[in-house]
Design a protein around this motif. Structure first.
Motif, PDB file in Angstrom:
ATOM      1  N   SER A  36       2.289  -4.222 -10.037  1.00 33.99           N
ATOM      2  CA  SER A  36       0.822  -3.397  -9.593  1.00 33.99           C
ATOM      3  C   SER A  36       0.689  -3.200  -7.831  1.00 33.99           C
ATOM      4  CB  SER A  36      -0.509  -4.657  -9.536  1.00 33.99           C
ATOM      5  OG  SER A  36      -0.424  -5.943  -8.411  1.00 33.99           O
ATOM      6  N   PRO A  37      -0.425  -3.297  -7.331  1.00 33.73           N
ATOM      7  CA  PRO A  37      -0.942  -2.673  -6.164  1.00 33.73           C
ATOM      8  C   PRO A  37      -0.892  -3.672  -4.545  1.00 33.73           C
ATOM      9  CG  PRO A  37      -2.303  -1.341  -7.126  1.00 33.73           C
ATOM     10  CD  PRO A  37      -1.885  -2.412  -8.134  1.00 33.73           C
ATOM     11  N   ASP A  38       0.293  -3.472  -4.348  1.00 34.92           N
ATOM     12  CA  ASP A  38       0.620  -5.000  -3.408  1.00 34.92           C
ATOM     13  C   ASP A  38       0.318  -4.789  -1.846  1.00 34.92           C
ATOM     14  OD1 ASP A  38       1.901  -6.907  -1.817  1.00 34.92           O
ATOM     15  OD2 ASP A  38       3.613  -6.691  -2.920  1.00 34.92           O
ATOM     16  N   PRO A  39      -0.636  -5.561  -1.477  1.00 35.98           N
ATOM     17  CA  PRO A  39      -1.640  -5.506   0.385  1.00 35.98           C
ATOM     18  C   PRO A  39      -0.354  -5.477   0.854  1.00 35.98           C
ATOM     19  CG  PRO A  39      -2.439  -6.793  -1.892  1.00 35.98           C
ATOM     20  CD  PRO A  39      -1.749  -6.610  -2.511  1.00 35.98           C
ATOM     21  N   GLU A  40       0.437  -6.068   1.268  1.00 36.56           N
ATOM     22  CA  GLU A  40       1.195  -6.017   1.957  1.00 36.56           C
ATOM     23  C   GLU A  40       1.991  -4.528   1.916  1.00 36.56           C
ATOM     24  OE1 GLU A  40       2.762  -9.136   3.928  1.00 36.56           O
ATOM     25  OE2 GLU A  40       0.706 -10.182   2.607  1.00 36.56           O
ATOM     26  N   LEU A  41       1.888  -3.981   1.020  1.00 42.35           N
ATOM     27  CA  LEU A  41       2.769  -2.826   1.155  1.00 42.35           C
ATOM     28  C   LEU A  41       2.046  -1.557   1.756  1.00 42.35           C
ATOM     29  CD1 LEU A  41       5.741  -2.800  -1.395  1.00 42.35           C
ATOM     30  CD2 LEU A  41       5.618  -3.849   0.452  1.00 42.35           C
ATOM     31  N   LEU A  44       2.498   2.603   2.367  1.00 44.51           N
ATOM     32  CA  LEU A  44       3.739   2.584   2.568  1.00 44.51           C
ATOM     33  C   LEU A  44       4.031   3.917   1.273  1.00 44.51           C
ATOM     34  CD1 LEU A  44       5.249  -0.180   2.551  1.00 44.51           C
ATOM     35  CD2 LEU A  44       5.743   1.264   4.698  1.00 44.51           C
ATOM     36  N   PRO A  45       5.262   5.297   1.529  1.00 44.34           N
ATOM     37  CA  PRO A  45       5.402   5.659   0.323  1.00 44.34           C
ATOM     38  C   PRO A  45       5.200   5.161  -1.168  1.00 44.34           C
ATOM     39  CG  PRO A  45       6.704   6.100   1.686  1.00 44.34           C
ATOM     40  CD  PRO A  45       5.678   5.561   1.990  1.00 44.34           C
ATOM     41  N   VAL A  46       5.691   4.162  -1.340  1.00 42.62           N
ATOM     42  CA  VAL A  46       5.234   2.903  -2.785  1.00 42.62           C
ATOM     43  C   VAL A  46       4.702   1.636  -2.119  1.00 42.62           C
ATOM     44  CG1 VAL A  46       6.986   2.038  -4.387  1.00 42.62           C
ATOM     45  CG2 VAL A  46       7.550   4.160  -4.032  1.00 42.62           C
ATOM     46  N   ALA A  47       3.491   1.747  -2.806  1.00 41.20           N
ATOM     47  CA  ALA A  47       3.048   0.276  -2.595  1.00 41.20           C
ATOM     48  C   ALA A  47       2.974  -0.387  -3.555  1.00 41.20           C
ATOM     49  CB  ALA A  47       1.296   0.952  -1.431  1.00 41.20           C
ATOM     50  N   PHE A  48       3.526  -1.007  -4.692  1.00 38.71           N
ATOM     51  CA  PHE A  48       3.205  -1.557  -5.386  1.00 38.71           C
ATOM     52  C   PHE A  48       4.333  -2.655  -5.781  1.00 38.71           C
ATOM     53  CE2 PHE A  48       4.770   2.695  -7.111  1.00 38.71           C
ATOM     54  CZ  PHE A  48       5.245   2.545  -8.438  1.00 38.71           C
ATOM     55  N   SER A  49       4.238  -3.507  -6.235  1.00 44.00           N
ATOM     56  CA  SER A  49       5.491  -4.134  -6.523  1.00 44.00           C
ATOM     57  C   SER A  49       5.104  -5.432  -7.236  1.00 44.00           C
ATOM     58  CB  SER A  49       5.623  -4.973  -5.318  1.00 44.00           C
ATOM     59  OG  SER A  49       4.320  -6.349  -5.143  1.00 44.00           O
ATOM     60  N   GLU A 190      14.683 -15.031  -3.627  1.00 43.04           N
ATOM     61  CA  GLU A 190      14.682 -13.721  -3.287  1.00 43.04           C
ATOM     62  C   GLU A 190      13.353 -12.834  -2.692  1.00 43.04           C
ATOM     63  OE1 GLU A 190      16.400 -10.459  -1.087  1.00 43.04           O
ATOM     64  OE2 GLU A 190      17.809 -12.017  -2.492  1.00 43.04           O
ATOM     65  N   SER A 191      12.450 -12.437  -2.295  1.00 37.80           N
ATOM     66  CA  SER A 191      11.440 -11.829  -2.232  1.00 37.80           C
ATOM     67  C   SER A 191      11.389 -10.124  -1.915  1.00 37.80           C
ATOM     68  CB  SER A 191      10.614 -12.692  -1.171  1.00 37.80           C
ATOM     69  OG  SER A 191       9.030 -11.387  -1.330  1.00 37.80           O
ATOM     70  N   ALA A 192      11.626  -9.753  -2.452  1.00 33.87           N
ATOM     71  CA  ALA A 192      12.916  -8.314  -1.781  1.00 33.87           C
ATOM     72  C   ALA A 192      10.788  -7.441  -1.881  1.00 33.87           C
ATOM     73  CB  ALA A 192      12.690  -7.728  -3.165  1.00 33.87           C
ATOM     74  N   ARG A 193      10.220  -8.128  -1.400  1.00 37.54           N
ATOM     75  CA  ARG A 193       8.590  -7.329  -1.460  1.00 37.54           C
ATOM     76  C   ARG A 193       7.973  -7.108   0.269  1.00 37.54           C
ATOM     77  NH1 ARG A 193       4.505 -11.260  -2.111  1.00 37.54           N
ATOM     78  NH2 ARG A 193       3.068  -9.698  -1.704  1.00 37.54           N
ATOM     79  N   PRO A 195       7.681  -4.766   3.654  1.00 32.76           N
ATOM     80  CA  PRO A 195       7.762  -3.758   4.144  1.00 32.76           C
ATOM     81  C   PRO A 195       8.878  -2.590   4.213  1.00 32.76           C
ATOM     82  CG  PRO A 195       6.216  -4.788   5.137  1.00 32.76           C
ATOM     83  CD  PRO A 195       6.653  -5.343   4.730  1.00 32.76           C
ATOM     84  N   MET A 196       9.709  -3.496   4.775  1.00 29.36           N
ATOM     85  CA  MET A 196      11.329  -2.877   5.053  1.00 29.36           C
ATOM     86  C   MET A 196      11.988  -2.533   3.879  1.00 29.36           C
ATOM     87  SD  MET A 196      13.097  -1.842   7.510  1.00 29.36           S
ATOM     88  CE  MET A 196      12.857  -2.429   9.287  1.00 29.36           C
ATOM     89  N   ASN A 197      12.052  -3.724   3.088  1.00 26.09           N
ATOM     90  CA  ASN A 197      12.585  -3.142   2.061  1.00 26.09           C
ATOM     91  C   ASN A 197      12.109  -1.901   0.886  1.00 26.09           C
ATOM     92  OD1 ASN A 197      14.999  -4.915   1.016  1.00 26.09           O
ATOM     93  ND2 ASN A 197      13.339  -7.297   1.340  1.00 26.09           N
ATOM     94  N   ALA A 198      10.619  -2.270   1.085  1.00 27.09           N
ATOM     95  CA  ALA A 198      10.305  -1.124   0.574  1.00 27.09           C
ATOM     96  C   ALA A 198      10.819   0.052   1.059  1.00 27.09           C
ATOM     97  CB  ALA A 198       8.845  -1.182   0.413  1.00 27.09           C
ATOM     98  N   THR A 199      10.478   0.294   2.099  1.00 29.30           N
ATOM     99  CA  THR A 199      11.332   1.609   3.170  1.00 29.30           C
ATOM    100  C   THR A 199      12.390   1.987   2.840  1.00 29.30           C
ATOM    101  OG1 THR A 199       9.153   1.149   4.465  1.00 29.30           O
ATOM    102  CG2 THR A 199      10.945   2.907   5.420  1.00 29.30           C
ATOM    103  N   CYS A 200      13.200   1.364   3.035  1.00 22.04           N
ATOM    104  CA  CYS A 200      14.585   0.695   2.872  1.00 22.04           C
ATOM    105  C   CYS A 200      15.170   1.876   1.137  1.00 22.04           C
ATOM    106  CB  CYS A 200      15.752  -0.621   3.266  1.00 22.04           C
ATOM    107  SG  CYS A 200      15.200  -0.544   5.113  1.00 22.04           S
TER     108      CYS A 200
END
Length: 408
Positions: A36-41, A44-49, A190-193, A195-200
């Motif tokens: 679902s949409p992730d406020p933390e992201l 960003l181009p991909v904003a769900f987790s 792991e908490s992969a969600r 912004p840096m992870n999502a961007t990379c």
């Protein structure tokens, strides 16, 4: 000399599907992707987790501990506490020195570092937190678990990308077989969600881009797959030699029979096109367990939903099983990809499947690649008499791990 059997006596889970066995199984059985949409992201181009809900770090761990540690450590400590409670184990002073902790983490925390690097880049080094390093480096997750529980045995993390959690369980088993420990808490967090992870991962074109329908984004082995969904979670298994479990009257939930690991030695991010290393790890795990492929009654697949990875993995199973693999499930279709924790979570799910004698379904599968069709469970759990399951994990760097888990 007969080798000791390694028992799984406790499981602690925190996942996007829930934070206890029954909740996780119920949501897995519904075969619906939890993205679902992730406020933390946002932005960003991909904003769900896929996120862990119903977990309050301050309430469960205490405000001070929650404040000085990062999310991946919160999840690990909570999972470790749950696993010990499930195992009915109290680390008495005598036992504590013989209780180890081995956890898999794919990377250091990418929540804290970008914030602190920003301060440094603005020539405000004097404002960088002195806790930035100890709260972020991977080894501290095992150290924090040991401090929280008061256990003093072998203590370290392993990092083999998306195979980290499974590798940690295999290494923990070796500590038990070698006599270094009597009990080991093994798993991954792991908490992969971030912004840096999502961007990379987006820059690597590894993530699904189905922003309009996140619930359809994770679709392992489906012809329309376009990448994985970032997620977070943790799983910790209590492992001990079976005789040790017997002597203390513990319930044995499953046996860890085999472990295999390998390297593709091929490419930083792409799997070997014929799954050379992955096949080596699977065959090593089967041999270690004293099994042949036909002894496995289901496969918990790595199944990330990437176009190349899933194709290589499907071909691998068809090759190892001479065209007739057992039924397959891909939990990342529901809970997303928890990166370093994935192998541990999926090992725990394999235990649950064996206990319930059911294989959980895979979400979002409509059609498979021609010539690579597997018997993938969909829609609802499939009742199957089972004695053994294979859980596989493959990661960047061509690092592979496989586990064979059986009923007691």
């Amino acid at each position: 000399m007969r080798r000791a059997e390694i028992a799984v006596t406790g499981i602690g889970l925190l996942t996007p599907a829930g934070n206890d066995d029954d909740s996780v199984w119920k949501r897995l059985s519904a075969a619906r992707c939890l993205a679902s949409p992730d406020p933390e992201l946002q932005g960003l181009p991909v904003a769900f987790s896929c996120r862990v809900d119903g977990f309050d770090p301050a309430g469960e761990l205490g405000a001070r501990k929650a404040r000085r540690t990062d999310r991946f450590t919160h999840l690990a400590i909570a999972a470790a506490r749950r696993s010990l409670a499930d195992a009915g184990l109290e680390p008495t002073p005598r036992l504590a020195a013989r209780v180890g902790v081995v956890l898999g983490v794919s990377s250091n925390s990418l929540d804290t570092y970008p914030h602190e690097f920003g301060r440094l880049g603005e020539n405000r080094g004097h404002t960088v937190s002195p806790l930035a390093l100890p709260r972020s480096v991977p080894n501290m997750v095992a150290g924090e678990v040991a401090m929280d529980l008061g256990v003093q045995g072998a203590n370290f993390t392993v990092s083999s990308a998306c195979a980290s959690g499974a590798t940690a369980i295999g290494v923990a088993r070796d500590l038990l077989l070698g006599g270094s420990c009597d009990v080991v808490l093994a798993g991954g967090s792991e908490s992969a969600r971030s912004p840096m992870n999502a961007t990379c991962f987006h820059q690597l074109r590894a993530l699904s881009r189905r922003a309009d329908r996140p619930d359809l984004a994770s679709r392992p082995f489906d012809t329309d797959r376009d990448g994985f969904v970032l997620a977070e979670g943790a799983a910790v298994l209590v492992l001990e030699r079976r005789e040790h479990a017997r002597d203390r009257g513990a319930r044995v939930r499953a046996l860890l029979r085999g472990f295999g690991a390998s390297a593709d030695a091929h490419h930083p991010t792409a799997p070997h096109p014929r799954g050379r290393g992955a096949e080596q790890a699977v065959r090593a795990a089967l041999a270690d367990a004293g099994c042949v492929p036909g002894d496995m009654h289901h496969i918990n697949a790595h199944g990330t939903s990437t176009p190349t990875g899933d194709a290589v993995e499907a071909a691998l199973y068809l090759r190892v099983y001479s065209g007739t693999p057992p039924p397959v499930t891909a939990p990342k279709s529901v809970i997303g990809h928890t990166i370093g924790a994935a192998g541990a979570i999926e090992a725990a799910l394999t235990v649950l499947a064996l206990e319930r004698q059911q294989i959980p379904p895979t979400a979002n599968l409509r059609r498979q690649d021609s010539g690579r069709e597997l018997d993938i469970v969909t829609r609802r759990p499939r009742p199957v008499p089972m004695q053994a399951g294979l859980s596989t994990s493959f990661g960047f760097g061509g690092q592979n791990a496989a586990l064979v888990i059986t009923v007691p």
